[in-house]
Design an enzyme around this catalytic site. Structure first.
Site: not given
Length: 273
Positions: A97-98, A148, A152, A243
């Site tokens: 993620d991210d 995503h 965020h 991540h």
């Protein structure tokens, strides 16, 4: 104020069969009840840009019993996908993620290439423009790229229209790299009716996770904490949360170098969602 931690996903030794049994049942009504109580799994990354290291107070909750599988269009309003069903009896998924992040994403790609495995990269829209070539590199290597959100955001109070705006802005950014995602991961694992409605409106499959080694907590969780959690809790069909952006991910990268070959040695097969 930080909320008290919830219980982590149930522990299970690799090779166990309980996740395989769970993965063949879907109790949508139960999922809606749990989600309405705010018990969805949560991810510990605030809506900061790449390179920032926002405070982490989020933890994870186990997915509702029986919730799994790729949802049908009707089920997109019920529950995310917490497990993988189509990668064989020892199939698992690694999700990151991210990103994209100009430092850590290339390091992750090198590790994945070294072991010949695919993963799923859940990308933040506002970080894509300055990393278009990196997004293309992720895609060219055969990995899955998902939406995503744009920034965020914590979308628990968002209307459906505002959720769709977050989705569309990220989709637009990804389209500049030739990507049209079919999967959505909610920041922090916050799944609300509006988020599910946004996914349904844009025909995106909601994606959760079942193993959270809390690598987002860079102040307290280090390389061997991540490794030990992954090796202790990962069983067949699990989706692992990691991540590649959102702060210093050197511990995550180091952990990947250790637990990926260990899981392969145990007979697990990595598959992109």
């Amino acid at each position: 104020m930080a909320e008290p931690p919830h219980d982590a996903p149930d522990e299970q030794s690799p090779g166990g069969a309980s996740h395989g049994k769970i993965s063949r049942r879907l109790f949508a009504a139960g999922a809606i009840t749990l989600l309405g109580m705010g018990l969805a799994p949560r991810e510990g990354r605030a809506g900061a840009g790449a390179g920032d290291d926002a405070s982490r107070s989020d933890t994870t909750d186990r997915p509702p019993d029986g919730v799994t599988g790729v949802p049908t269009p009707a089920q997109r309003l019920a529950a995310p996908q917490y497990y993988v069903d189509d990668a064989g009896p020892m199939g698992i998924a690694l999700t990151l993620d991210d990103g994209p992040h100009p430092v850590y994403t290339p390091q992750v790609l090198d590790i994945l290439q070294q072991y010949g495995i695919q993963a799923t990269f859940n990308m933040i829209g506002r970080q894509i423009g300055s990393n278009l070539s990196l997004v293309r590199e992720v895609a060219a290597a055969g990995h899955t790229i998902t939406n995503h959100t744009w920034d965020h955001a914590d979308m628990r109070s968002y209307s459906t229209a505002r959720v769709i705006s977050e989705i569309d802005r990220c989709n637009d950014a990804l389209s500049n790299a030739g990507q049209t995602p079919t999967i959505f991961r909610a920041p922090y694992g916050y799944w609300t009716p509006a988020v599910f409605e946004g996914c349904a409106a844009r025909e995106l499959t909601p994606l959760g996770w079942s193993v959270d080694p809390q690598d987002w907590d860079t102040a307290h969780v280090h390389t061997w904490d991540i490794v030990n959690t992954v090796l202790r809790k990962t069983g067949p069909h699990d989706i692992i949360l990691e991540h590649d952006g959102g702060g210093d991910r050197s511990n995550t990268v180091a952990a990947l170098r250790i637990f990926i070959p260990a899981l392969l040695e145990r007979g697990f097969v990595f598959a992109a969602v």
